[in-house]
Design a protein around this motif. Structure first.
Motif, short mmCIF file in Angstrom:
data_model
loop_
_atom_site.label_atom_id
_atom_site.label_comp_id
_atom_site.label_asym_id
_atom_site.label_seq_id
_atom_site.Cartn_x
_atom_site.Cartn_y
_atom_site.Cartn_z
N GLU A 34 -32.04 95.33 -6.30
CA GLU A 34 -31.71 95.97 -7.66
C GLU A 34 -33.06 95.95 -8.44
O GLU A 34 -33.93 95.05 -8.27
CB GLU A 34 -30.56 95.21 -8.70
CG GLU A 34 -30.98 93.84 -8.88
CD GLU A 34 -29.64 93.30 -9.55
OE1 GLU A 34 -29.58 93.21 -10.87
OE2 GLU A 34 -28.73 93.08 -8.81
N ASP A 89 -30.07 102.42 -9.91
CA ASP A 89 -29.65 101.40 -8.88
C ASP A 89 -28.22 101.16 -8.76
O ASP A 89 -27.40 101.67 -9.39
CB ASP A 89 -30.62 100.07 -9.05
CG ASP A 89 -30.13 99.24 -10.07
OD1 ASP A 89 -29.03 99.51 -10.51
OD2 ASP A 89 -30.90 98.02 -10.56
N LYS A 91 -26.38 98.61 -9.67
CA LYS A 91 -25.94 98.14 -10.92
C LYS A 91 -26.03 99.00 -12.01
O LYS A 91 -25.61 98.68 -13.13
CB LYS A 91 -26.50 96.90 -11.16
CG LYS A 91 -26.27 95.79 -10.15
CD LYS A 91 -25.98 94.54 -10.63
CE LYS A 91 -25.49 93.44 -9.66
NZ LYS A 91 -26.00 92.29 -9.83
N TRP A 146 -27.13 103.15 -4.63
CA TRP A 146 -27.92 103.91 -5.75
C TRP A 146 -27.47 105.27 -6.11
O TRP A 146 -26.76 106.02 -5.11
CB TRP A 146 -29.52 103.90 -5.20
CG TRP A 146 -30.28 102.70 -5.48
CD1 TRP A 146 -29.77 101.43 -5.19
CD2 TRP A 146 -31.56 102.47 -5.91
NE1 TRP A 146 -30.58 100.51 -5.36
CE2 TRP A 146 -31.78 101.10 -5.82
CE3 TRP A 146 -32.72 103.31 -6.22
CZ2 TRP A 146 -33.05 100.52 -6.07
CZ3 TRP A 146 -33.85 102.92 -6.68
CH2 TRP A 146 -34.09 101.46 -6.35
#
Length: 186
Positions: A34, A89, A91, A146
């Motif tokens: 990440e 990304d 997250k 992603w």
């Protein structure tokens, strides 16, 4: 471990992203790390790739990549000025965008948080971080997690639909008027 950023024989820094390192050893497949902000202020992400010998992981190659490189690639796509290309990304942190990336890099995706978990692709309508009502069309990579997002101002897509609806309603009213006049004249 071998780190080309550290002179040979000097102590190595701690391994960043141990989970991804273990995942590469376990799955024998590449992994993306990440987005992180380094102490020097640079935004980077990593990629790990296994080197296999006879089906076993012999080495894991890791590279750290500056997020600004993705921004340059995004800008080269020459999207219309009012559109916005974005990469997030796994997250949902902003990695790159076609304009004003420095202002938003690292921030959580505003519109993607309402996307159902596990969704690979879709579209959402809402206000983006620039305060513009827009449609966001997204695709999530099954490999990395992603997202690539194309953000288009809603007015560009809504205006033609509204014109079509008004045209159909107008033609319908005119037909109704002429039909009524014709019925009265009979």
């Amino acid at each position: 471990f071998l780190n080309f950023m550290v002179p040979f024989g000097k102590p190595l820094p701690p391994l960043v992203g141990k989970e991804s390192f273990k995942k590469v050893l376990r799955t024998k497949k590449a992994a993306l790390l990440e987005l992180v902000k380094e102490p020097k202020g640079r935004w980077t992400f990593g990629i790990r790739v296994p080197v296999l010998r006879r089906g076993e992981v012999k080495y894991v190659l890791s590279a750290i990549i500056e997020a600004s490189h993705f921004g340059a690639i995004m800008r080269e796509q020459k999207l219309p000025i009012s559109w916005l290309g974005i990469i997030h990304d796994q997250k949902r942190h902003l990695v790159a965008r076609t304009r004003s990336a420095g202002k938003f890099i690292g921030q959580k995706a505003a519109m993607l948080k309402v996307a159902p978990g596990g969704t690979l692709e879709g579209s959402l309508r809402g206000v983006n971080v620039d305060g513009v009502l827009s449609y966001s069309f997204f695709r999530r990579s099954p490999f990395s997690g992603w997202y690539v997002v194309l953000n288009v101002p809603a007015e560009l897509l809504d205006r033609p639909v509204e014109r079509s609806i008004l045209t159909v309603v107008g033609v319908g009213l005119i037909a109704l008027l002429f039909g009524g006049l014709f019925a009265i004249s009979m």
